[in-house]
Design a protein around this motif. Structure first.
Motif, PDB file in Angstrom:
ATOM      1  N   PRO A   1       0.804  -1.217   0.000  1.00  0.00           N
ATOM      2  CA  PRO A   1       0.000   0.000   0.000  1.00  0.00           C
ATOM      3  C   PRO A   1       0.841   1.273   0.000  1.00  0.00           C
ATOM      4  N   LYS A   2       0.312   2.294  -0.663  1.00  0.00           N
ATOM      5  CA  LYS A   2       0.856   3.648  -0.510  1.00  0.00           C
ATOM      6  C   LYS A   2       0.235   4.321   0.704  1.00  0.00           C
ATOM      7  N   LEU A   3      -1.030   3.944   0.995  1.00  0.00           N
ATOM      8  CA  LEU A   3      -1.767   4.484   2.142  1.00  0.00           C
ATOM      9  C   LEU A   3      -2.344   3.321   2.931  1.00  0.00           C
ATOM     10  N   MET A   4      -2.023   3.293   4.224  1.00  0.00           N
ATOM     11  CA  MET A   4      -2.546   2.249   5.105  1.00  0.00           C
ATOM     12  C   MET A   4      -3.569   2.870   6.057  1.00  0.00           C
ATOM     13  N   LEU A   5      -4.751   2.234   6.134  1.00  0.00           N
ATOM     14  CA  LEU A   5      -5.812   2.651   7.043  1.00  0.00           C
ATOM     15  C   LEU A   5      -5.809   1.702   8.240  1.00  0.00           C
ATOM     16  N   LEU A   6      -5.563   2.229   9.417  1.00  0.00           N
ATOM     17  CA  LEU A   6      -5.465   1.409  10.625  1.00  0.00           C
ATOM     18  C   LEU A   6      -6.638   1.718  11.540  1.00  0.00           C
ATOM     19  N   ASP A   7      -7.444   0.708  11.838  1.00  0.00           N
ATOM     20  CA  ASP A   7      -8.647   0.895  12.650  1.00  0.00           C
ATOM     21  C   ASP A   7      -8.441   0.255  14.026  1.00  0.00           C
ATOM     22  N   GLU A   8      -8.201   1.081  15.030  1.00  0.00           N
ATOM     23  CA  GLU A   8      -8.045   0.655  16.422  1.00  0.00           C
ATOM     24  C   GLU A   8      -6.993  -0.447  16.593  1.00  0.00           C
ATOM     25  N   PRO A   9      -5.749  -0.204  16.185  1.00  0.00           N
ATOM     26  CA  PRO A   9      -4.739  -1.270  16.265  1.00  0.00           C
ATOM     27  C   PRO A   9      -4.366  -1.691  17.677  1.00  0.00           C
ATOM     28  N   SER A  10      -4.610  -0.844  18.685  1.00  0.00           N
ATOM     29  CA  SER A  10      -4.208  -1.224  20.046  1.00  0.00           C
ATOM     30  C   SER A  10      -5.349  -1.823  20.860  1.00  0.00           C
ATOM     31  N   MET A  11      -6.534  -1.944  20.272  1.00  0.00           N
ATOM     32  CA  MET A  11      -7.696  -2.392  21.045  1.00  0.00           C
ATOM     33  C   MET A  11      -7.479  -3.786  21.629  1.00  0.00           C
ATOM     34  N   GLY A  12      -7.661  -3.900  22.934  1.00  0.00           N
ATOM     35  CA  GLY A  12      -7.585  -5.188  23.608  1.00  0.00           C
ATOM     36  C   GLY A  12      -6.189  -5.738  23.822  1.00  0.00           C
ATOM     37  N   LEU A  13      -5.160  -4.933  23.555  1.00  0.00           N
ATOM     38  CA  LEU A  13      -3.791  -5.427  23.674  1.00  0.00           C
ATOM     39  C   LEU A  13      -3.173  -5.053  25.015  1.00  0.00           C
ATOM     40  N   ALA A  14      -2.244  -5.887  25.476  1.00  0.00           N
ATOM     41  CA  ALA A  14      -1.473  -5.576  26.673  1.00  0.00           C
ATOM     42  C   ALA A  14      -0.548  -4.392  26.388  1.00  0.00           C
ATOM     43  N   PRO A  15      -0.199  -3.604  27.410  1.00  0.00           N
ATOM     44  CA  PRO A  15       0.642  -2.412  27.200  1.00  0.00           C
ATOM     45  C   PRO A  15       1.934  -2.685  26.446  1.00  0.00           C
ATOM     46  N   ILE A  16       2.575  -3.820  26.692  1.00  0.00           N
ATOM     47  CA  ILE A  16       3.834  -4.106  26.001  1.00  0.00           C
ATOM     48  C   ILE A  16       3.619  -4.244  24.503  1.00  0.00           C
ATOM     49  N   PHE A  17       2.485  -4.805  24.099  1.00  0.00           N
ATOM     50  CA  PHE A  17       2.179  -4.932  22.679  1.00  0.00           C
ATOM     51  C   PHE A  17       1.777  -3.587  22.083  1.00  0.00           C
ATOM     52  N   ILE A  18       1.077  -2.765  22.873  1.00  0.00           N
ATOM     53  CA  ILE A  18       0.666  -1.448  22.377  1.00  0.00           C
ATOM     54  C   ILE A  18       1.889  -0.625  21.986  1.00  0.00           C
ATOM     55  N   ASN A  19       2.889  -0.582  22.852  1.00  0.00           N
ATOM     56  CA  ASN A  19       4.105   0.176  22.545  1.00  0.00           C
ATOM     57  C   ASN A  19       4.788  -0.371  21.299  1.00  0.00           C
ATOM     58  N   GLU A  20       4.821  -1.688  21.175  1.00  0.00           N
ATOM     59  CA  GLU A  20       5.477  -2.303  20.022  1.00  0.00           C
ATOM     60  C   GLU A  20       4.723  -1.991  18.730  1.00  0.00           C
ATOM     61  N   ILE A  21       3.386  -2.052  18.784  1.00  0.00           N
ATOM     62  CA  ILE A  21       2.578  -1.759  17.593  1.00  0.00           C
ATOM     63  C   ILE A  21       2.815  -0.324  17.136  1.00  0.00           C
ATOM     64  N   PHE A  22       2.856   0.623  18.066  1.00  0.00           N
ATOM     65  CA  PHE A  22       3.056   2.016  17.675  1.00  0.00           C
ATOM     66  C   PHE A  22       4.469   2.263  17.159  1.00  0.00           C
ATOM     67  N   ASP A  23       5.437   1.563  17.704  1.00  0.00           N
ATOM     68  CA  ASP A  23       6.801   1.657  17.156  1.00  0.00           C
ATOM     69  C   ASP A  23       6.823   1.156  15.712  1.00  0.00           C
ATOM     70  N   ILE A  24       6.102   0.078  15.442  1.00  0.00           N
ATOM     71  CA  ILE A  24       6.078  -0.483  14.088  1.00  0.00           C
ATOM     72  C   ILE A  24       5.331   0.443  13.131  1.00  0.00           C
ATOM     73  N   ILE A  25       4.250   1.076  13.599  1.00  0.00           N
ATOM     74  CA  ILE A  25       3.533   2.047  12.752  1.00  0.00           C
ATOM     75  C   ILE A  25       4.487   3.153  12.319  1.00  0.00           C
ATOM     76  N   ARG A  26       5.282   3.650  13.255  1.00  0.00           N
ATOM     77  CA  ARG A  26       6.250   4.699  12.904  1.00  0.00           C
ATOM     78  C   ARG A  26       7.292   4.186  11.914  1.00  0.00           C
ATOM     79  N   ALA A  27       7.728   2.937  12.100  1.00  0.00           N
ATOM     80  CA  ALA A  27       8.725   2.369  11.191  1.00  0.00           C
ATOM     81  C   ALA A  27       8.149   2.189   9.783  1.00  0.00           C
ATOM     82  N   ILE A  28       6.901   1.725   9.692  1.00  0.00           N
ATOM     83  CA  ILE A  28       6.237   1.565   8.395  1.00  0.00           C
ATOM     84  C   ILE A  28       6.120   2.912   7.703  1.00  0.00           C
TER      85      ILE A  28
END
Length: 234
Positions: free
Chosen positions: A153-180
């Motif tokens: 994709p040139k544009l990625m639409l992310l709908d509630e990526p942290s919903m229901g996740l443990a804090p350690i996964f939330i931080n990792e997901i947001f780090d990956i969003i920034r990397a992408i």
């Protein structure tokens, strides 16, 4: 890259989106924040072709797409990571990723896409032959993001990526969003965790009752008293 102008979307007799306008520039992370029921997911579904607007325009790379079928929107370079992940149980991790590339024909580029995804999410490579249903919630979210990346994709639409996740996964997901994003993918992010979303966003829009109420840079909205009181617990 993307412009939404005077968008109106109905759910039956209910007007869910009321003349919403916003834009996303190439290379940005833009976030839509708001309470449950504000209309955030409806906007994403309309951009990706799952829903049709009553009126208004969605323009992507200088082409109006509000009447274009969802598969053609994916081919044009927009991929959505749905709320709730919606991975395919009974299929392996690798097979789930393969589903993300179903519109692509170039085997060499698809092979490279697998490697790119596994570089972002090493745990998926370790579990590539495992039934996707047996992954943890955080791993399933990574799989859903990886599946979207398989479409290049040139544009990625992310709908509630942290919903229901443990804090350690939330931080990792947001780090990956920034990397992408740093690797060249523009991101439109919908997220209940407004603090995390605004902290990585170039710009944001506050949605309430189907209307845009505030906009600004991520840092401006983080510092806004009304946003703090409504969404940041301030």
């Amino acid at each position: 890259m993307l412009s939404v102008k005077d968008l109106v979307v109905n759910y039956g007799a209910i007007q869910a989106i009321k003349k919403v306008s916003f834009e996303i520039h190439t290379g940005e992370i833009v976030t839509l924040i708001g309470a449950n029921g504000a209309g955030k997911s409806t906007i994403l579904h309309t951009i990706s072709g799952i829903m049709r607007p009553v009126s208004g325009q969605v323009t992507y790379l200088d082409r109006q797409i509000q009447k274009v079928a969802a598969p053609r929107i994916v081919q044009a370079g927009i991929s959505q990571v749905p709320e709730g992940r919606h991975i395919f149980p009974g299929l392996s991790v690798q097979e789930n990723l393969q589903m993300g590339a179903f519109l692509r024909k170039d085997r060499r580029s698809i092979a490279q896409a697998y490697e790119d995804v596994y570089n972002y999410f090493p745990v998926l490579k370790q579990r590539r032959h495992q039934d996707a249903a047996t992954l943890s919630g955080g791993e399933q979210q990574m799989l859903a993001m990886g599946r979207a990346l398989m479409a290049a994709p040139k544009l990625m639409l992310l709908d509630e990526p942290s919903m229901g996740l443990a804090p350690i996964f939330i931080n990792e997901i947001f780090d990956i969003i920034r990397a992408i994003n740093a690797a060249g993918t523009t991101v439109l992010l919908i997220e209940q965790n407004a603090n995390k979303a605004l902290s990585i966003a170039d710009r944001g829009y506050v949605l309430a009752s189907g209307e845009i109420k505030l906009s600004g840079t991520g840092q401006e909205l983080l510092a806004n008293t009304a946003v703090q009181q409504a969404y940041l617990g301030g």
